[in-house]
Enzyme design. Structure first.
Site, PDB file in Angstrom:
ATOM      1  N   ASP A   1       0.848  -1.611   0.022  1.00 16.92           N
ATOM      2  CA  ASP A   1       0.135  -0.328  -0.344  1.00 16.92           C
ATOM      3  C   ASP A   1       0.681   1.269  -0.173  1.00 16.92           C
ATOM      4  O   ASP A   1       2.281   0.887   0.352  1.00 16.92           O
ATOM      5  CB  ASP A   1      -1.087   0.261   0.759  1.00 16.92           C
ATOM      6  N   SER A   2       0.391   1.927  -0.188  1.00 18.46           N
ATOM      7  CA  SER A   2       1.274   3.918  -0.326  1.00 18.46           C
ATOM      8  C   SER A   2       1.639   4.288   1.506  1.00 18.46           C
ATOM      9  O   SER A   2       2.290   4.906   1.244  1.00 18.46           O
ATOM     10  CB  SER A   2       0.055   4.773  -0.893  1.00 18.46           C
TER      11      SER A   2
ATOM     12  N   CYS B   1      -3.954  -1.014  -2.476  1.00 13.83           N
ATOM     13  CA  CYS B   1      -4.162  -0.057  -2.085  1.00 13.83           C
ATOM     14  C   CYS B   1      -5.608   0.393  -3.729  1.00 13.83           C
ATOM     15  O   CYS B   1      -4.640   0.258  -4.480  1.00 13.83           O
ATOM     16  CB  CYS B   1      -3.070   1.189  -2.446  1.00 13.83           C
TER      17      CYS B   1
ATOM     18  N   GLU C   1      -1.198   9.008   8.351  1.00 15.22           N
ATOM     19  CA  GLU C   1       0.338   8.573   8.433  1.00 15.22           C
ATOM     20  C   GLU C   1       0.862   9.062   9.503  1.00 15.22           C
ATOM     21  O   GLU C   1       2.109   8.189   9.787  1.00 15.22           O
ATOM     22  CB  GLU C   1       0.756   8.687   7.261  1.00 15.22           C
TER      23      GLU C   1
ATOM     24  N   CYS D   1     -10.685   3.600  -0.195  1.00 13.03           N
ATOM     25  CA  CYS D   1      -9.485   4.013   0.063  1.00 13.03           C
ATOM     26  C   CYS D   1      -9.160   3.435   1.657  1.00 13.03           C
ATOM     27  O   CYS D   1      -9.985   3.085   2.326  1.00 13.03           O
ATOM     28  CB  CYS D   1      -8.229   4.941   0.152  1.00 13.03           C
TER      29      CYS D   1
ATOM     30  N   HIS E   1      -7.121   3.063   3.565  1.00  8.38           N
ATOM     31  CA  HIS E   1      -6.812   3.831   5.346  1.00  8.38           C
ATOM     32  C   HIS E   1      -8.429   3.751   5.696  1.00  8.38           C
ATOM     33  O   HIS E   1      -8.063   3.779   6.867  1.00  8.38           O
ATOM     34  CB  HIS E   1      -5.880   5.153   4.546  1.00  8.38           C
TER      35      HIS E   1
END
Ligand code: DGL
Length: 258
Positions: A9-10, A72, A150, A182, A184
Site C-alpha cells: 500500500d502507499s 490500495c 500516516e 481507500c 486507510h
C-alpha cells in the site's frame, strides 16, 4: 506452496486488508510493504503511481512472493492492468465497492469517499457507469485524511473537522450507503459511525479482497502446506511506531529503505 503472500500500500492503510487476509488464511506467511515515504499516492498522476507500484512489486518478488495483493485503491485503479501485463504472478486488487451500494440503496443516493487518483481513474468511472448509472453518487475526495493517519493523527480535531466537511453534503443528499474507497479509511469507521445517521451503512471491501485472494490461490494451487509455521513481516520506509500502533499487537514492524 510455502512462499509468502506479498501485500503493498502507499502506507499503513493496507494493514486493514492484511488483517482480513490473516483472518481468512491464517496458515499463510505474509510480507507487507508500507510505502509511507511516498504517501499519499492519491494526489499523484497515473505514471508516478505505476512507477511506485513497479518498485513495490519488484521488491516483493525479490522476497519470493507467490501472489501480490495491491492493498490500495489508488494503485489498483491506476496500475493493476500494467502489473498484470508485466509480471507472471497473480495480482489481487481493491476498488470502491460501488456495485453492492448501488444495488442495495433505498434512498437512491450513495456516497463514495476515495482519493483523487481513484475517483479520476478510468477503472472507477467504468465501474460507476456500469453499476450505478441510475443512482445518485456523491463522490468526495478525502484530501488530507491519509496524511493525518500516516502521522498518527487518526483521532484528532483536524480529522473530525475534515470528516464533517466531507460528510455533510452526503448527509444532505440522504445517502444510505457510504463506500470507503481507500484502504486507510476502515480505521475511520468508529468516527464515521458516530458522525453519520444510524441508517447509513458503511461499505468496505476488505473481506471481499481476502476471499478473492483465497479463491485465486486455490485456483492456482498456491496454498501453504498445513505443517508450516506462518511468518508475518511488516516493512515501512517511514515511521515504524505509527504502523505498530495501528497493528495494535506484538507484531514487529521493521524499517526498510525502498
Ligand atoms: N490506501 C490508499 C488507497 O487505498 C491510499 C492512497 C493514498 O496514498 O493517497 O487508495
Amino acid at each position: 506452496m510455502n512462499k509468502p503472500i506479498g501485500i503493498f500500500d502507499s502506507g499503513v492503510g493496507g494493514t486493514s486488508i492484511w488483517r482480513e487476509i490473516q483472518r481468512l488464511l491464517p496458515n499463510e506467511s505474509t510480507i507487507y510493504l508500507a510505502d509511507s515515504a511516498n504517501a499519499p499516492y492519491g494526489s499523484k498522476g497515473k505514471k508516478a503511481i505505476i512507477d511506485l507500484s513497479i518498485k513495490n512489486t519488484e521488491l516483493l518478488l525479490s522476497k519470493d512472493c507467490k501472489i501480490i495483493v495491491v492493498a490500495c485503491n489508488t494503485a489498483t485503479t491506476n496500475a493493476i492492468n500494467y502489473l498484470r501485463q508485466t509480471y507472471a504472478v497473480p495480482f489481487i486488487g481493491i476498488e470502491p465497492a460501488i456495485k453492492p451500494a448501488a444495488l442495495q440503496t433505498k434512498t437512491n443516493a450513495v456516497g463514495v469517499l476515495a482519493t483523487k487518483g481513484t475517483l479520476s481513474s478510468a477503472l472507477f468511472s467504468k465501474t460507476s457507469t456500469l453499476f450505478a448509472n441510475n443512482v445518485q453518487v456523491i463522490e468526495q475526495v478525502g484530501d488530507g485524511i491519509v496524511e493525518l493517519i500516516e502521522r498518527g493523527k487518526l483521532y484528532s480535531k483536524a480529522m473530525e473537522s475534515l470528516l464533517k466537511v466531507y460528510l455533510n453534503p452526503m448527509i444532505e443528499a440522504n445517502i444510505d450507503h457510504l463506500v470507503l474507497g481507500c484502504t486507510h479509511y476502515p480505521y475511520l469507521i468508529p468516527l464515521l459511525t458516530d458522525m453519520l445517521p444510524n441508517h447509513v451503512k458503511i461499505i468496505d471491501s476488505g473481506e471481499a479482497v481476502a476471499r478473492q485472494t483465497k479463491a485465486v490461490m486455490i485456483k492456482n494451487n498456491l496454498q501453504a502446506l498445513d505443517q508450516i509455521i506462518p511468518q508475518n513481516k511488516f516493512y515501512t520506509n517511514k515511521n515504524t511506531e505509527v504502523m505498530a500502533s495501528l497493528l495494535g499487537s506484538e507484531l514487529v514492524v521493521e524499517y526498510l529503505n525502498f
